[in-house]
Design a protein around this motif. Structure first.
Motif, PDB file in Angstrom:
ATOM      1  N   MET A   1      44.869 106.931  28.922  1.00  0.00           N
ATOM      2  CA  MET A   1      44.680 106.064  30.080  1.00  0.00           C
ATOM      3  C   MET A   1      44.918 106.882  31.338  1.00  0.00           C
ATOM      4  O   MET A   1      45.988 107.446  31.540  1.00  0.00           O
ATOM      5  CB  MET A   1      45.653 104.893  29.994  1.00  0.00           C
ATOM      6  N   SER A   2      43.906 106.937  32.169  1.00  0.00           N
ATOM      7  CA  SER A   2      43.995 107.773  33.360  1.00  0.00           C
ATOM      8  C   SER A   2      44.572 106.984  34.536  1.00  0.00           C
ATOM      9  O   SER A   2      44.604 105.752  34.533  1.00  0.00           O
ATOM     10  CB  SER A   2      42.607 108.297  33.730  1.00  0.00           C
ATOM     11  N   VAL A   3      44.977 107.741  35.513  1.00  0.00           N
ATOM     12  CA  VAL A   3      45.529 107.137  36.715  1.00  0.00           C
ATOM     13  C   VAL A   3      44.441 106.362  37.457  1.00  0.00           C
ATOM     14  O   VAL A   3      44.687 105.279  38.005  1.00  0.00           O
ATOM     15  CB  VAL A   3      46.155 108.225  37.619  1.00  0.00           C
ATOM     16  N   GLN A   4      43.227 106.898  37.441  1.00  0.00           N
ATOM     17  CA  GLN A   4      42.122 106.234  38.127  1.00  0.00           C
ATOM     18  C   GLN A   4      41.817 104.872  37.512  1.00  0.00           C
ATOM     19  O   GLN A   4      41.534 103.909  38.230  1.00  0.00           O
ATOM     20  CB  GLN A   4      40.866 107.115  38.100  1.00  0.00           C
ATOM     21  N   LEU A   5      41.902 104.769  36.201  1.00  0.00           N
ATOM     22  CA  LEU A   5      41.662 103.492  35.523  1.00  0.00           C
ATOM     23  C   LEU A   5      42.722 102.465  35.917  1.00  0.00           C
ATOM     24  O   LEU A   5      42.408 101.303  36.189  1.00  0.00           O
ATOM     25  CB  LEU A   5      41.643 103.676  34.004  1.00  0.00           C
ATOM     26  N   VAL A   6      43.958 102.891  35.976  1.00  0.00           N
ATOM     27  CA  VAL A   6      45.047 101.995  36.377  1.00  0.00           C
ATOM     28  C   VAL A   6      44.853 101.526  37.811  1.00  0.00           C
ATOM     29  O   VAL A   6      45.016 100.338  38.129  1.00  0.00           O
ATOM     30  CB  VAL A   6      46.419 102.695  36.211  1.00  0.00           C
ATOM     31  N   LEU A   7      44.470 102.446  38.694  1.00  0.00           N
ATOM     32  CA  LEU A   7      44.239 102.075  40.093  1.00  0.00           C
ATOM     33  C   LEU A   7      43.050 101.124  40.225  1.00  0.00           C
ATOM     34  O   LEU A   7      43.083 100.189  41.037  1.00  0.00           O
ATOM     35  CB  LEU A   7      44.018 103.322  40.940  1.00  0.00           C
ATOM     36  N   ASP A   8      42.015 101.348  39.417  1.00  0.00           N
ATOM     37  CA  ASP A   8      40.866 100.434  39.445  1.00  0.00           C
ATOM     38  C   ASP A   8      41.243  99.038  38.976  1.00  0.00           C
ATOM     39  O   ASP A   8      40.835  98.035  39.569  1.00  0.00           O
ATOM     40  CB  ASP A   8      39.728 100.979  38.581  1.00  0.00           C
ATOM     41  N   VAL A   9      42.037  98.958  37.910  1.00  0.00           N
ATOM     42  CA  VAL A   9      42.476  97.659  37.397  1.00  0.00           C
ATOM     43  C   VAL A   9      43.366  96.954  38.413  1.00  0.00           C
ATOM     44  O   VAL A   9      43.222  95.748  38.655  1.00  0.00           O
ATOM     45  CB  VAL A   9      43.191  97.819  36.035  1.00  0.00           C
ATOM     46  N   LEU A  10      44.277  97.683  39.030  1.00  0.00           N
ATOM     47  CA  LEU A  10      45.141  97.084  40.048  1.00  0.00           C
ATOM     48  C   LEU A  10      44.348  96.622  41.263  1.00  0.00           C
ATOM     49  O   LEU A  10      44.612  95.541  41.811  1.00  0.00           O
ATOM     50  CB  LEU A  10      46.219  98.074  40.485  1.00  0.00           C
ATOM     51  N   SER A  11      43.374  97.410  41.676  1.00  0.00           N
ATOM     52  CA  SER A  11      42.533  97.020  42.805  1.00  0.00           C
ATOM     53  C   SER A  11      41.760  95.744  42.489  1.00  0.00           C
ATOM     54  O   SER A  11      41.683  94.824  43.315  1.00  0.00           O
ATOM     55  CB  SER A  11      41.571  98.150  43.135  1.00  0.00           C
TER      56      SER A  11
END
Length: 87
Positions: A1-11
């Motif tokens: 799980m990448s940081v970008q995926l987490v940021l996209d989900v949070l956004s």
């Protein structure tokens, strides 16, 4: 799980929060503004005068927009489960 995926989900989660809570908050603010203008012009400072109409307006908004809100949250939940399944 990448940081970008987490940021996209949070956004996306924050946007869904705004979309789901927005109508209720906007209606409550508009009704509160109308009631406060009415109270200022008539000099009636009764607390229940501001509480009861806001409560009724919020319930009416939830009844009218509840299906939209529920479908929005269900779609978001399904997309989260798809992301989890793909990990």
């Amino acid at each position: 799980m990448s940081v970008q995926l987490v940021l996209d989900v949070l956004s996306e989660a924050f946007m869904k929060i705004l979309v789901v809570a927005g109508p209720v908050v906007i209606v409550a603010m508009i009704v509160g503004l109308i009631i406060s203008i009415f109270q200022a012009t008539t000099q009636i400072q009764e607390q229940t005068l501001s509480f009861v109409p806001k409560l009724l307006a919020i319930f009416l908004t939830l009844i009218l927009a509840g299906n939209f809100m529920l479908n929005t949250l269900l779609q978001f939940t399904q997309s989260i489960f798809k992301i989890i399944a793909s990990l």
